[in-house]
Design an enzyme around this catalytic site. Sequence first.
Site, PDB file in Angstrom:
ATOM      1  N   ARG A 167       0.841  -1.198   0.000  1.00  0.00           N
ATOM      2  CA  ARG A 167       0.000   0.000   0.000  1.00  0.00           C
ATOM      3  C   ARG A 167       0.873   1.244   0.000  1.00  0.00           C
ATOM      4  O   ARG A 167       1.883   1.313   0.711  1.00  0.00           O
ATOM      5  CB  ARG A 167      -0.912   0.011   1.225  1.00  0.00           C
ATOM      6  CG  ARG A 167      -1.738   1.286   1.372  1.00  0.00           C
ATOM      7  CD  ARG A 167      -2.342   1.369   2.767  1.00  0.00           C
ATOM      8  NE  ARG A 167      -3.459   0.447   2.922  1.00  0.00           N
ATOM      9  CZ  ARG A 167      -3.862  -0.038   4.100  1.00  0.00           C
ATOM     10  NH1 ARG A 167      -3.203   0.269   5.207  1.00  0.00           N
ATOM     11  NH2 ARG A 167      -4.884  -0.857   4.157  1.00  0.00           N
ATOM     12  N   ASP A 244     -10.149   4.094  13.150  1.00  0.00           N
ATOM     13  CA  ASP A 244      -8.817   3.624  12.749  1.00  0.00           C
ATOM     14  C   ASP A 244      -8.708   3.486  11.236  1.00  0.00           C
ATOM     15  O   ASP A 244      -7.602   3.283  10.717  1.00  0.00           O
ATOM     16  CB  ASP A 244      -8.486   2.286  13.434  1.00  0.00           C
ATOM     17  CG  ASP A 244      -9.565   1.243  13.251  1.00  0.00           C
ATOM     18  OD1 ASP A 244     -10.659   1.458  13.765  1.00  0.00           O
ATOM     19  OD2 ASP A 244      -9.318   0.222  12.590  1.00  0.00           O
ATOM     20  N   ASP A 254      -8.343   1.124   3.480  1.00  0.00           N
ATOM     21  CA  ASP A 254      -8.962  -0.145   3.862  1.00  0.00           C
ATOM     22  C   ASP A 254     -10.134  -0.493   2.941  1.00  0.00           C
ATOM     23  O   ASP A 254     -11.251  -0.011   3.117  1.00  0.00           O
ATOM     24  CB  ASP A 254      -9.436  -0.140   5.319  1.00  0.00           C
ATOM     25  CG  ASP A 254      -9.707  -1.561   5.814  1.00  0.00           C
ATOM     26  OD1 ASP A 254     -10.121  -2.403   5.010  1.00  0.00           O
ATOM     27  OD2 ASP A 254      -9.504  -1.820   7.012  1.00  0.00           O
TER      28      ASP A 254
END
EC number: 2.7.7.-
Length: 469
Positions: A167, A244, A254
């Site tokens: 990522r 988060d 995410d």
Amino acid sequence: MKLVARYTQIADDFAVPDFPSAVAAPKLLLWNDVLAQQLNIDVASAERAQVFAGNLNSSNVAPVALGYSGHQFGHFSPRLGDGRAHLLGAVADQQQQLWDIQLKGAGATPFSRGGDGRCAIGPAVREYIMSEAMHALGVPTTRCLAVVASGETVYRQPPQPGAIVTRVARSHIRVGSFQYLASQGDVAGLQALADLAIARHYPEINTTGPERYLAFLAKVVEKQIALVVSWMRVGFIHGVMNTDNTLISGETIDYGPCAMMNQFDFDTVFSSIDRQGRYAFGNQPNIANWNCARLAESLIPLISDDEEQAVALLSPLINGFSEQFNHAFSQMWAQKLGLDGEQAGDKELVSELLGLLKTHKLDYTNSFDALTESLQGSVAIPSELAAWSIKWLTRTNIDSYPTMRQANPKLIPRNHIIEAILKDFTHQHQSPILNEYLHALQQPFQSPVKESWTLAPEDDENYQTFCGT
């Protein structure tokens, strides 16, 4: 690949040195050559699998796992952190901007809480496809550089082949990062993190004292509004908007249980773990507001020693979220419908359209695409919208076409096609349609080669997405 250390000076137990766990037989599955060139990443082809599996570290920078807290579906967990991710460091792009390089699925860390620290191949490939599609759609997002098969089995239900996804992000500073330090009473760490975030994302803030951190919160609110509006423009449902998973940069992070909305409905939910619809399509603005309020709470020690006074200074920024969002939201609908300026009755026009889309179970993307192309006479307006369109056409004209075309994609990453690709990768580590589909997703505002890619199943109400862990 020249790496720079990140976050190591913030606080003890914030960036914990930890090396990825080696895997048995790494094999490079996906490589983002364009992104690699932008980031000046020149890892030799023969070494890419080893480097981006975490098997080979030739840098002087030690990988770290980052600590953070999080409100997960409203419940606070003071210690979460990177349970299966290792930040290798940061690289400078061609404009000398730093970008974090993180391996996800690279093994257990001190934050793993008993997990195996691994990632299955399906979620890794999903993140690659979705993040690149979102980038092309003009949505702020983290990116993916590589996906590497681990050659090992990941024990999920059922067992699946494992993979590591690389990522890339401007930073990995989350709302939960501030909660983590605030919950420990670490005011010095909070200030260091806020100053780093400002330097990285909001260098235009040049005030000092409490005004500096009030300005910081105001910028984060602005970015979260822009992010959620862009999600809703293209029909994206994040699925797990925990604190988060909220980057203060305003980028999407995410892609676990995410999905794209086909038939329009504000109540659309696909995530199997979102049983109450907390993160439904239409509830995303409320959650973004709620998450910003949690950031404001964490910043209280930086605003004033008097908590009541700090809350009084922070509250207007949070209370003003709705008004700012509604303004940005109205502008989004105006762009999608090609409305020039603002006139009385525009809100009713939009509301009536959305009601028709829901009642007739019309496809969100294809309906707006049809309206766009109808201005050039190349596509007919859906019959269900014919009566409504008479009123709409009094507010728009052919000159609105470029604005609408920029706002309304022809192609989105359709859930059923993504699932077919993931199934291919799970069984044979490749998919015959991936390269062609990825190429089309890079040009979402143009007609794709295959018209079938624009079609959605007639009924996807039973479709579910799952968290990769």
